[in-house]
Design a protein around this motif. Sequence first.
Motif, PDB file in Angstrom:
ATOM      1  N   ALA A  10       0.818  -1.209   0.000  1.00 40.83           N
ATOM      2  CA  ALA A  10       0.000   0.000   0.000  1.00 40.83           C
ATOM      3  C   ALA A  10       0.853   1.260   0.000  1.00 40.83           C
ATOM      4  CB  ALA A  10      -0.941  -0.001   1.210  1.00 40.83           C
ATOM      5  N   LEU A  11       2.050   1.170   0.607  1.00 40.30           N
ATOM      6  CA  LEU A  11       2.931   2.339   0.706  1.00 40.30           C
ATOM      7  C   LEU A  11       4.018   2.352  -0.369  1.00 40.30           C
ATOM      8  CD1 LEU A  11       3.426   2.440   4.583  1.00 40.30           C
ATOM      9  CD2 LEU A  11       1.872   3.830   3.205  1.00 40.30           C
ATOM     10  N   ALA A  12       3.924   1.432  -1.336  1.00 43.22           N
ATOM     11  CA  ALA A  12       4.970   1.321  -2.355  1.00 43.22           C
ATOM     12  C   ALA A  12       5.117   2.602  -3.169  1.00 43.22           C
ATOM     13  CB  ALA A  12       4.668   0.137  -3.284  1.00 43.22           C
ATOM     14  N   GLY A  13       4.016   3.269  -3.449  1.00 39.95           N
ATOM     15  CA  GLY A  13       4.076   4.510  -4.216  1.00 39.95           C
ATOM     16  C   GLY A  13       4.836   5.595  -3.488  1.00 39.95           C
ATOM     17  N   PHE A  14       4.630   5.682  -2.175  1.00 40.32           N
ATOM     18  CA  PHE A  14       5.356   6.681  -1.394  1.00 40.32           C
ATOM     19  C   PHE A  14       6.850   6.361  -1.359  1.00 40.32           C
ATOM     20  CE2 PHE A  14       1.048   7.035   0.270  1.00 40.32           C
ATOM     21  CZ  PHE A  14       0.884   8.405   0.353  1.00 40.32           C
ATOM     22  N   ARG A  15       7.193   5.065  -1.227  1.00 47.66           N
ATOM     23  CA  ARG A  15       8.601   4.689  -1.215  1.00 47.66           C
ATOM     24  C   ARG A  15       9.255   4.994  -2.549  1.00 47.66           C
ATOM     25  NH1 ARG A  15       6.748  -0.043   0.816  1.00 47.66           N
ATOM     26  NH2 ARG A  15       7.582  -1.229  -0.949  1.00 47.66           N
ATOM     27  N   ALA A  16       8.532   4.741  -3.627  1.00 49.47           N
ATOM     28  CA  ALA A  16       9.085   5.031  -4.952  1.00 49.47           C
ATOM     29  C   ALA A  16       9.346   6.525  -5.106  1.00 49.47           C
ATOM     30  CB  ALA A  16       8.133   4.537  -6.034  1.00 49.47           C
ATOM     31  N   ALA A  17       8.408   7.354  -4.629  1.00 47.64           N
ATOM     32  CA  ALA A  17       8.590   8.807  -4.719  1.00 47.64           C
ATOM     33  C   ALA A  17       9.755   9.271  -3.865  1.00 47.64           C
ATOM     34  CB  ALA A  17       7.308   9.517  -4.299  1.00 47.64           C
ATOM     35  N   ARG A  18       9.954   8.611  -2.714  1.00 47.39           N
ATOM     36  CA  ARG A  18      11.048   8.996  -1.816  1.00 47.39           C
ATOM     37  C   ARG A  18      12.400   8.546  -2.347  1.00 47.39           C
ATOM     38  NH1 ARG A  18      10.683   5.735   3.338  1.00 47.39           N
ATOM     39  NH2 ARG A  18      11.767   4.250   1.995  1.00 47.39           N
ATOM     40  N   GLU A  19      12.458   7.336  -2.906  1.00 47.13           N
ATOM     41  CA  GLU A  19      13.735   6.775  -3.337  1.00 47.13           C
ATOM     42  C   GLU A  19      14.109   7.142  -4.772  1.00 47.13           C
ATOM     43  OE1 GLU A  19      15.648   5.417  -1.273  1.00 47.13           O
ATOM     44  OE2 GLU A  19      14.247   5.227   0.405  1.00 47.13           O
ATOM     45  N   LYS A  20      13.113   7.509  -5.575  1.00 44.56           N
ATOM     46  CA  LYS A  20      13.381   7.884  -6.964  1.00 44.56           C
ATOM     47  C   LYS A  20      12.876   9.304  -7.229  1.00 44.56           C
ATOM     48  CE  LYS A  20      14.644   3.586  -7.898  1.00 44.56           C
ATOM     49  NZ  LYS A  20      16.039   3.214  -8.207  1.00 44.56           N
ATOM     50  N   PRO A  21      13.296  10.285  -6.441  1.00 45.84           N
ATOM     51  CA  PRO A  21      12.757  11.643  -6.599  1.00 45.84           C
ATOM     52  C   PRO A  21      13.099  12.261  -7.946  1.00 45.84           C
ATOM     53  CG  PRO A  21      14.661  11.665  -5.142  1.00 45.84           C
ATOM     54  CD  PRO A  21      14.324  10.222  -5.371  1.00 45.84           C
ATOM     55  N   GLY A  22      14.253  11.920  -8.481  1.00 49.19           N
ATOM     56  CA  GLY A  22      14.623  12.466  -9.786  1.00 49.19           C
ATOM     57  C   GLY A  22      13.699  12.011 -10.887  1.00 49.19           C
TER      58      GLY A  22
END
Length: 306
Positions: A10-22
């Motif tokens: 459920a939180l995968a989208g937030f992790r992706a935004a945090r880890e792949k900000p570029g």
Amino acid sequence: MDQFSATDAALAGFRAAREKPGAVAVWAAIMAVLSFAVAIVAVSTFGDKLTALTAAVEGDPDPKTTLAAMSGLWPLFLGSMVYVLITNSVLLAAVNRVILRPGDGAGAYLRLGADELRQAAVQVLLYLVLFGAYFVGVVIVALLGTIGGAIGGAGLGVLLGLLAGLALLAGLVLLSVRLSFVSTLAFDTRRIDLRASWDMTKGRFWQLFGTYLIATVLAVVVYLLLLVMIYAVTTIGSMAMGGGLAAAGDTLRGEATTLQELFSVSGVIRALLSGLMSVLVSLIVFAPAPTIYAQLKGRDVSDAFV
């Protein structure tokens, strides 16, 4: 592996935004530019009709008036559907690529190729399947309501119709959840396989439903927060440019219907923040399915977020 972490998914989208900000920043910038360009074309071509539609909706609640105002906008609606299909296909493929092929990060994970074409085909196919199920369900609901009314009067007809309507809604939710891996399977296996998704989700409906529900609620919260931010920034921008409270109020009306509104400070800011909003919401909604799929396949999804 037979289990997955609903919280992680459920939180995968937030992790992706945090880890792949570029990458996310590139997606948001491209979406902002594309949205702004589409808005320019729409306003330039259909500005008068959009203004008439806005006036009809705000001034006259009569459906006939609204439908009459919409009659000349079908090319815009059709073009918007194609635009959404294309952008969703590219974003779906990009999100799948981030999670399933984390090393393939060239071009901020964005491509225009076979993977994106398959995502477009998947979206069209799923729409047809769900619409077909909905159409059949509506016919059954109407028949049950009619039969119930003929047998036991209006009260029984309404009761049967209501129960059938709830069953139809539950059936559509079930179908959506059971087919939720079709997009990821098409990306990973390069085959569109409804049966494979149905088999992989067997016995996991409630856990999947809970995960998707949490992700949807989080997406709505993010959407509302960004919407408030858009309104606040555009209002402050309008007042700072000397527009006063009247101009600030105009920024809250909705989409621009003239080029002057579109190229105003508030219009440009709104376009930029809207691009970020669409990307973040899409990321939150799209990321759980490939994350769950990867976990069920025994892959280490943590590799995608490093």
